[in-house]
Design a protein around this motif. Sequence first.
Motif, PDB file in Angstrom:
ATOM      1  N   ASP A 104       0.810  -1.219   0.000  1.00  0.00           N
ATOM      2  CA  ASP A 104       0.000   0.000   0.000  1.00  0.00           C
ATOM      3  C   ASP A 104       0.841   1.265   0.000  1.00  0.00           C
ATOM      4  OD1 ASP A 104      -2.324  -1.488  -0.017  1.00  0.00           O
ATOM      5  OD2 ASP A 104      -2.553  -1.435   2.171  1.00  0.00           O
ATOM      6  N   ASN A 105       2.052   1.198   0.531  1.00  0.00           N
ATOM      7  CA  ASN A 105       2.886   2.396   0.597  1.00  0.00           C
ATOM      8  C   ASN A 105       3.701   2.645  -0.674  1.00  0.00           C
ATOM      9  OD1 ASN A 105       4.600   0.234   1.014  1.00  0.00           O
ATOM     10  ND2 ASN A 105       5.875   1.302   2.477  1.00  0.00           N
ATOM     11  N   VAL A 106       3.512   1.816  -1.697  1.00  0.00           N
ATOM     12  CA  VAL A 106       4.190   1.983  -2.986  1.00  0.00           C
ATOM     13  C   VAL A 106       3.197   2.588  -3.979  1.00  0.00           C
ATOM     14  CG1 VAL A 106       5.257   0.735  -4.919  1.00  0.00           C
ATOM     15  CG2 VAL A 106       5.797   0.096  -2.575  1.00  0.00           C
ATOM     16  N   ILE A 107       3.672   3.510  -4.775  1.00  0.00           N
ATOM     17  CA  ILE A 107       2.825   4.166  -5.775  1.00  0.00           C
ATOM     18  C   ILE A 107       2.249   3.104  -6.704  1.00  0.00           C
ATOM     19  CG2 ILE A 107       2.794   5.826  -7.677  1.00  0.00           C
ATOM     20  CD1 ILE A 107       5.228   7.199  -6.265  1.00  0.00           C
ATOM     21  N   PRO A 108       0.921   3.089  -6.900  1.00  0.00           N
ATOM     22  CA  PRO A 108       0.312   2.065  -7.754  1.00  0.00           C
ATOM     23  C   PRO A 108       0.744   2.208  -9.221  1.00  0.00           C
ATOM     24  CG  PRO A 108      -1.347   3.582  -6.880  1.00  0.00           C
ATOM     25  CD  PRO A 108      -0.050   3.974  -6.292  1.00  0.00           C
ATOM     26  N   PRO A 109       0.682   1.112  -9.968  1.00  0.00           N
ATOM     27  CA  PRO A 109       1.183   1.109 -11.346  1.00  0.00           C
ATOM     28  C   PRO A 109       0.596   2.193 -12.257  1.00  0.00           C
ATOM     29  CG  PRO A 109       0.716  -1.119 -10.644  1.00  0.00           C
ATOM     30  CD  PRO A 109       0.225  -0.223  -9.557  1.00  0.00           C
ATOM     31  N   GLY A 110      -0.703   2.425 -12.189  1.00  0.00           N
ATOM     32  CA  GLY A 110      -1.305   3.438 -13.057  1.00  0.00           C
ATOM     33  C   GLY A 110      -0.748   4.825 -12.800  1.00  0.00           C
ATOM     34  N   LYS A 111      -0.627   5.172 -11.544  1.00  0.00           N
ATOM     35  CA  LYS A 111      -0.071   6.482 -11.189  1.00  0.00           C
ATOM     36  C   LYS A 111       1.418   6.529 -11.509  1.00  0.00           C
ATOM     37  CE  LYS A 111       0.164   9.882  -7.486  1.00  0.00           C
ATOM     38  NZ  LYS A 111      -0.226  10.228  -6.116  1.00  0.00           N
ATOM     39  N   MET A 112       2.107   5.422 -11.273  1.00  0.00           N
ATOM     40  CA  MET A 112       3.542   5.371 -11.557  1.00  0.00           C
ATOM     41  C   MET A 112       3.799   5.556 -13.046  1.00  0.00           C
ATOM     42  SD  MET A 112       6.169   5.184  -9.715  1.00  0.00           S
ATOM     43  CE  MET A 112       7.895   4.857  -9.753  1.00  0.00           C
ATOM     44  N   GLU A 113       2.929   5.001 -13.876  1.00  0.00           N
ATOM     45  CA  GLU A 113       3.070   5.170 -15.322  1.00  0.00           C
ATOM     46  C   GLU A 113       2.976   6.651 -15.700  1.00  0.00           C
ATOM     47  OE1 GLU A 113       0.453   4.474 -19.325  1.00  0.00           O
ATOM     48  OE2 GLU A 113       0.115   3.112 -17.659  1.00  0.00           O
ATOM     49  N   ALA A 114       1.990   7.343 -15.142  1.00  0.00           N
ATOM     50  CA  ALA A 114       1.824   8.766 -15.435  1.00  0.00           C
ATOM     51  C   ALA A 114       3.021   9.573 -14.943  1.00  0.00           C
ATOM     52  CB  ALA A 114       0.532   9.281 -14.804  1.00  0.00           C
ATOM     53  N   ILE A 115       3.514   9.239 -13.773  1.00  0.00           N
ATOM     54  CA  ILE A 115       4.677   9.945 -13.231  1.00  0.00           C
ATOM     55  C   ILE A 115       5.897   9.709 -14.107  1.00  0.00           C
ATOM     56  CG2 ILE A 115       6.281  10.069 -11.280  1.00  0.00           C
ATOM     57  CD1 ILE A 115       3.848   9.244  -9.492  1.00  0.00           C
TER      58      ILE A 115
ATOM     59  N   VAL B 143       7.268  17.893 -11.705  1.00  0.00           N
ATOM     60  CA  VAL B 143       6.661  16.565 -11.906  1.00  0.00           C
ATOM     61  C   VAL B 143       6.118  16.040 -10.579  1.00  0.00           C
ATOM     62  CG1 VAL B 143       7.121  14.143 -12.497  1.00  0.00           C
ATOM     63  CG2 VAL B 143       8.052  15.983 -13.916  1.00  0.00           C
ATOM     64  N   PHE B 144       6.909  16.144  -9.534  1.00  0.00           N
ATOM     65  CA  PHE B 144       6.470  15.637  -8.238  1.00  0.00           C
ATOM     66  C   PHE B 144       5.281  16.436  -7.711  1.00  0.00           C
ATOM     67  CE2 PHE B 144      11.155  14.481  -7.992  1.00  0.00           C
ATOM     68  CZ  PHE B 144      10.941  13.216  -8.503  1.00  0.00           C
ATOM     69  N   GLU B 145       5.314  17.733  -7.917  1.00  0.00           N
ATOM     70  CA  GLU B 145       4.199  18.579  -7.480  1.00  0.00           C
ATOM     71  C   GLU B 145       2.937  18.262  -8.280  1.00  0.00           C
ATOM     72  OE1 GLU B 145       3.157  23.268  -7.698  1.00  0.00           O
ATOM     73  OE2 GLU B 145       5.149  22.751  -6.943  1.00  0.00           O
ATOM     74  N   LYS B 146       3.097  18.080  -9.575  1.00  0.00           N
ATOM     75  CA  LYS B 146       1.947  17.776 -10.449  1.00  0.00           C
ATOM     76  C   LYS B 146       1.237  16.496  -9.995  1.00  0.00           C
ATOM     77  CE  LYS B 146       0.786  16.519 -15.191  1.00  0.00           C
ATOM     78  NZ  LYS B 146       1.300  16.249 -16.541  1.00  0.00           N
ATOM     79  N   HIS B 147       2.009  15.517  -9.584  1.00  0.00           N
ATOM     80  CA  HIS B 147       1.442  14.226  -9.193  1.00  0.00           C
ATOM     81  C   HIS B 147       1.236  14.102  -7.681  1.00  0.00           C
ATOM     82  CE1 HIS B 147       1.550  12.589 -13.236  1.00  0.00           C
ATOM     83  NE2 HIS B 147       2.717  13.196 -13.368  1.00  0.00           N
ATOM     84  N   ASN B 148       1.466  15.206  -6.988  1.00  0.00           N
ATOM     85  CA  ASN B 148       1.213  15.278  -5.553  1.00  0.00           C
ATOM     86  C   ASN B 148       1.982  14.212  -4.766  1.00  0.00           C
ATOM     87  OD1 ASN B 148       0.063  16.503  -3.324  1.00  0.00           O
ATOM     88  ND2 ASN B 148      -1.694  15.118  -3.323  1.00  0.00           N
ATOM     89  N   ILE B 149       3.270  14.091  -5.075  1.00  0.00           N
ATOM     90  CA  ILE B 149       4.136  13.156  -4.358  1.00  0.00           C
ATOM     91  C   ILE B 149       5.429  13.868  -3.978  1.00  0.00           C
ATOM     92  CG2 ILE B 149       3.240  11.093  -5.516  1.00  0.00           C
ATOM     93  CD1 ILE B 149       5.899  11.095  -7.138  1.00  0.00           C
ATOM     94  N   GLU B 150       6.145  13.275  -3.071  1.00  0.00           N
ATOM     95  CA  GLU B 150       7.468  13.763  -2.691  1.00  0.00           C
ATOM     96  C   GLU B 150       8.526  12.964  -3.454  1.00  0.00           C
ATOM     97  OE1 GLU B 150       8.070  16.300  -0.534  1.00  0.00           O
ATOM     98  OE2 GLU B 150       5.896  16.581  -0.355  1.00  0.00           O
ATOM     99  N   LYS B 151       9.684  13.573  -3.656  1.00  0.00           N
ATOM    100  CA  LYS B 151      10.780  12.891  -4.337  1.00  0.00           C
ATOM    101  C   LYS B 151      11.140  11.595  -3.623  1.00  0.00           C
ATOM    102  CE  LYS B 151      15.580  13.481  -5.831  1.00  0.00           C
ATOM    103  NZ  LYS B 151      15.873  12.083  -5.622  1.00  0.00           N
ATOM    104  N   GLU B 152      11.141  11.636  -2.303  1.00  0.00           N
ATOM    105  CA  GLU B 152      11.488  10.444  -1.514  1.00  0.00           C
ATOM    106  C   GLU B 152      10.484   9.305  -1.744  1.00  0.00           C
ATOM    107  OE1 GLU B 152      13.358  13.985  -0.055  1.00  0.00           O
ATOM    108  OE2 GLU B 152      11.226  13.573  -0.243  1.00  0.00           O
ATOM    109  N   GLU B 153       9.217   9.668  -1.910  1.00  0.00           N
ATOM    110  CA  GLU B 153       8.187   8.661  -2.192  1.00  0.00           C
ATOM    111  C   GLU B 153       8.432   8.027  -3.556  1.00  0.00           C
ATOM    112  OE1 GLU B 153       3.292   8.410  -2.330  1.00  0.00           O
ATOM    113  OE2 GLU B 153       4.266  10.352  -2.113  1.00  0.00           O
ATOM    114  N   PHE B 154       8.776   8.862  -4.533  1.00  0.00           N
ATOM    115  CA  PHE B 154       9.088   8.362  -5.872  1.00  0.00           C
ATOM    116  C   PHE B 154      10.317   7.454  -5.828  1.00  0.00           C
ATOM    117  CE2 PHE B 154      11.609   8.882  -9.773  1.00  0.00           C
ATOM    118  CZ  PHE B 154      10.728   8.361 -10.703  1.00  0.00           C
TER     119      PHE B 154
END
Length: 105
Positions: free
Chosen positions: A25-36, A64-75
């Motif tokens: 659950d703490n890993v970015i899901p594939p669909g969102k990861m594809e967009a990122i 990119v990180f702001e657009k997808h509402n994630i932190e660099k560390e999360e990515f």
Amino acid sequence: MSFFRFLPISIILLLAVSCDVRIPDNVIPPGKMEAILYDYHQVQAMSREYTSDNYKEKLFYSYVFEKHNIEKEEFDAAMQWYNRYPKHLRKIYEKLSERVEGEIE
């Protein structure tokens, strides 16, 4: 007698093939990861092409990180997980490749 000798090996192979690693659950899901990754790779290309300024490059990536509402560390953590389980990453890149090919056509 030979059947019982190969039974443990057969069971181990069956378990290894049937075990599919679920995405935590703490890993970015594939669909969102594809967009990122789509935007991330565009930024990579743009930063190489249009700027040699490290500051601008960091701005591109932070966008990119702001657009997808994630932190660099999360990515980074998600990429580490996907690199550990390349089957999942390959599926993302296959879809990403189809997306790019569709846009080219």
